[in-house]
Design a protein around this motif. Structure first.
Motif, PDB file in Angstrom:
ATOM      1  N   UNK A 229       0.844  -1.202   0.000  1.00  0.00           N
ATOM      2  CA  UNK A 229       0.000   0.000   0.000  1.00  0.00           C
ATOM      3  C   UNK A 229       0.876   1.247   0.000  1.00  0.00           C
ATOM      4  N   UNK A 230       1.360   1.620  -1.170  1.00  0.00           N
ATOM      5  CA  UNK A 230       2.281   2.760  -1.275  1.00  0.00           C
ATOM      6  C   UNK A 230       1.602   4.084  -0.969  1.00  0.00           C
ATOM      7  N   UNK A 231       0.333   4.194  -1.241  1.00  0.00           N
ATOM      8  CA  UNK A 231      -0.368   5.455  -0.986  1.00  0.00           C
ATOM      9  C   UNK A 231      -0.351   5.807   0.496  1.00  0.00           C
ATOM     10  N   UNK A 232      -0.481   4.805   1.357  1.00  0.00           N
ATOM     11  CA  UNK A 232      -0.586   5.090   2.783  1.00  0.00           C
ATOM     12  C   UNK A 232       0.691   4.871   3.572  1.00  0.00           C
ATOM     13  N   UNK A 233       1.583   3.991   3.086  1.00  0.00           N
ATOM     14  CA  UNK A 233       2.693   3.576   3.944  1.00  0.00           C
ATOM     15  C   UNK A 233       4.058   3.685   3.269  1.00  0.00           C
ATOM     16  N   UNK A 234       5.051   4.067   4.059  1.00  0.00           N
ATOM     17  CA  UNK A 234       6.438   3.981   3.638  1.00  0.00           C
ATOM     18  C   UNK A 234       6.889   2.521   3.739  1.00  0.00           C
ATOM     19  N   UNK A 235       7.898   2.154   2.945  1.00  0.00           N
ATOM     20  CA  UNK A 235       8.415   0.787   2.986  1.00  0.00           C
ATOM     21  C   UNK A 235       9.902   0.784   2.662  1.00  0.00           C
ATOM     22  N   UNK A 236      10.690   0.304   3.597  1.00  0.00           N
ATOM     23  CA  UNK A 236      12.130   0.171   3.371  1.00  0.00           C
ATOM     24  C   UNK A 236      12.412  -0.796   2.227  1.00  0.00           C
ATOM     25  N   UNK A 237      11.709  -1.915   2.187  1.00  0.00           N
ATOM     26  CA  UNK A 237      11.957  -2.923   1.149  1.00  0.00           C
ATOM     27  C   UNK A 237      11.569  -2.398  -0.225  1.00  0.00           C
ATOM     28  N   UNK A 238      10.480  -1.681  -0.318  1.00  0.00           N
ATOM     29  CA  UNK A 238      10.083  -1.103  -1.612  1.00  0.00           C
ATOM     30  C   UNK A 238      11.137  -0.116  -2.096  1.00  0.00           C
ATOM     31  N   UNK A 239      11.629   0.693  -1.168  1.00  0.00           N
ATOM     32  CA  UNK A 239      12.689   1.645  -1.503  1.00  0.00           C
ATOM     33  C   UNK A 239      13.953   0.920  -1.968  1.00  0.00           C
ATOM     34  N   UNK A 240      14.306  -0.164  -1.274  1.00  0.00           N
ATOM     35  CA  UNK A 240      15.493  -0.928  -1.638  1.00  0.00           C
ATOM     36  C   UNK A 240      15.349  -1.532  -3.027  1.00  0.00           C
ATOM     37  N   UNK A 241      14.194  -2.087  -3.337  1.00  0.00           N
ATOM     38  CA  UNK A 241      13.971  -2.682  -4.652  1.00  0.00           C
ATOM     39  C   UNK A 241      14.080  -1.641  -5.768  1.00  0.00           C
ATOM     40  N   UNK A 242      13.735  -0.415  -5.451  1.00  0.00           N
ATOM     41  CA  UNK A 242      13.805   0.662  -6.453  1.00  0.00           C
ATOM     42  C   UNK A 242      15.164   1.361  -6.448  1.00  0.00           C
ATOM     43  N   UNK A 243      16.028   0.962  -5.540  1.00  0.00           N
ATOM     44  CA  UNK A 243      17.356   1.559  -5.394  1.00  0.00           C
ATOM     45  C   UNK A 243      17.280   3.057  -5.123  1.00  0.00           C
ATOM     46  N   UNK A 244      16.305   3.423  -4.302  1.00  0.00           N
ATOM     47  CA  UNK A 244      16.175   4.823  -3.891  1.00  0.00           C
ATOM     48  C   UNK A 244      17.097   5.088  -2.700  1.00  0.00           C
ATOM     49  N   UNK A 245      17.534   6.341  -2.510  1.00  0.00           N
ATOM     50  CA  UNK A 245      18.556   6.631  -1.498  1.00  0.00           C
ATOM     51  C   UNK A 245      18.074   6.652  -0.057  1.00  0.00           C
ATOM     52  N   UNK A 246      16.787   6.800   0.183  1.00  0.00           N
ATOM     53  CA  UNK A 246      16.291   6.889   1.554  1.00  0.00           C
ATOM     54  C   UNK A 246      14.784   6.626   1.531  1.00  0.00           C
ATOM     55  N   UNK A 247      14.166   6.698   2.705  1.00  0.00           N
ATOM     56  CA  UNK A 247      12.743   6.379   2.832  1.00  0.00           C
ATOM     57  C   UNK A 247      12.180   7.090   4.055  1.00  0.00           C
ATOM     58  N   UNK A 248      10.885   7.339   4.035  1.00  0.00           N
ATOM     59  CA  UNK A 248      10.223   7.935   5.182  1.00  0.00           C
ATOM     60  C   UNK A 248       9.933   6.906   6.257  1.00  0.00           C
ATOM     61  N   UNK A 249       9.625   7.379   7.453  1.00  0.00           N
ATOM     62  CA  UNK A 249       9.294   6.503   8.577  1.00  0.00           C
ATOM     63  C   UNK A 249       7.880   6.788   9.066  1.00  0.00           C
ATOM     64  N   UNK A 250       7.162   5.702   9.319  1.00  0.00           N
ATOM     65  CA  UNK A 250       5.823   5.787   9.887  1.00  0.00           C
ATOM     66  C   UNK A 250       5.919   5.834  11.401  1.00  0.00           C
ATOM     67  N   UNK A 251       5.049   6.577  12.045  1.00  0.00           N
ATOM     68  CA  UNK A 251       5.018   6.679  13.505  1.00  0.00           C
ATOM     69  C   UNK A 251       3.746   6.057  14.044  1.00  0.00           C
ATOM     70  N   UNK A 252       3.908   5.252  15.081  1.00  0.00           N
ATOM     71  CA  UNK A 252       2.779   4.639  15.789  1.00  0.00           C
ATOM     72  C   UNK A 252       2.853   5.080  17.239  1.00  0.00           C
TER      73      UNK A 252
END
Length: 258
Positions: A229-252
């Motif tokens: 669910x990319x619209x609602x959530x950040x994902x480290x693994x999704x970012x890694x698969x896309x070779x992006x440099x960083x990712x956002x963090x969700x807070x609970x």
């Protein structure tokens, strides 16, 4: 507008507010951080993260200094807190408190954010449970820390928030061996992967098993996948698969209302 996810079981408790914040409703820019990035350790503009966290604190009904998070290190360590930090955030992966008006939170981007409450005793907890934390006992440590404050295991409700689902969690042979070495029955949490020697790991089910074995009263799983669910959530693994440099963090977060 903030659009947090909530759990009906936790919402039923009078005087306890909780939220698994999504990536919606913040001020951060671009595909990596847009828009509610709460990651103090990300490469996002610090002013943007601070404003995002201010908005989350306001939603929880507390001031920013009473919106607490730790420096997470994938440990099994749970801390008991009774007031705002003085100086640097301590290193740990779970927080518990009995202090009203003190929101405790964890940051995730595929790992499991687990919120706990014993509404009768007025004691809450929040744990960051990735595979290392779950394997090494961070969930049980959170329950033990709550118990030390006066919670009763049979009265604790725990809910597993948005995290990486089994269908998107492929792991290699060394990972598999760590779990098999701990307990042969852990094989139940792996299913075959298309790649030889690999498997798909069910971290939500593994975490739920550990919580149930800890003897708490109720365990819930929101069954929401951060990767899917990319619209609602950040994902480290999704970012890694896309070779992006960083990712956002969700807070609970969870708080006993003052």
């Amino acid at each position: 507008m903030l659009t947090p996810v909530t759990c009906p079981s936790l919402s039923a408790f009078h005087g306890i507010r909780h939220a698994w914040f999504t990536r919606e409703g913040g001020v951060s820019d671009g595909p990596l951080y847009g828009s509610l990035n709460g990651g103090l350790g990300s490469q996002d503009e610090p002013a943007m993260v601070i404003e995002n966290r201010r908005r989350m604190a306001a939603h929880m009904g507390v001031t920013p200094e009473r919106f607490l998070s730790v420096w997470q290190v994938h440990s099994p360590d749970a801390m008991t807190v009774s007031g705002p930090w003085e100086g640097e955030r301590p290193k740990a992966d779970a927080l518990v408190t009995a202090t009203p008006g003190l929101a405790i939170s964890v940051a995730t981007a595929d790992c499991g954010p687990v919120l706990f409450a014993d509404s009768r005793a007025g004691i809450i907890g929040a744990a960051h449970a990735g595979w290392q934390g779950a394997l090494n006992g961070v969930l049980e440590a959170t329950v033990e820390a709550m118990e030390a404050l006066g919670a009763a295991r049979a009265n604790i409700t725990a809910t597993i928030g948005p995290m990486l689902s089994q269908q998107n969690y492929e792991v290699g042979p060394e990972f598999i061996q760590r779990f098999y070495a701990q307990k042969a029955s852990n094989a139940a949490f792996f299913r075959p992967s298309p790649r030889p020697g690999h498997a798909m790991f069910d971290l939500p089910a593994y975490s739920a098993m550990r919580l149930k074995q800890a003897g708490i009263g109720a365990v819930n799983d929101l069954a929401l996948c951060t990767y899917a669910d990319e619209r609602r959530f950040f994902s480290y693994r999704r970012t890694t698969h896309r070779q992006e440099p960083d990712y956002g963090r969700l807070i609970s977060a969870i708080v006993i209302e003052g």
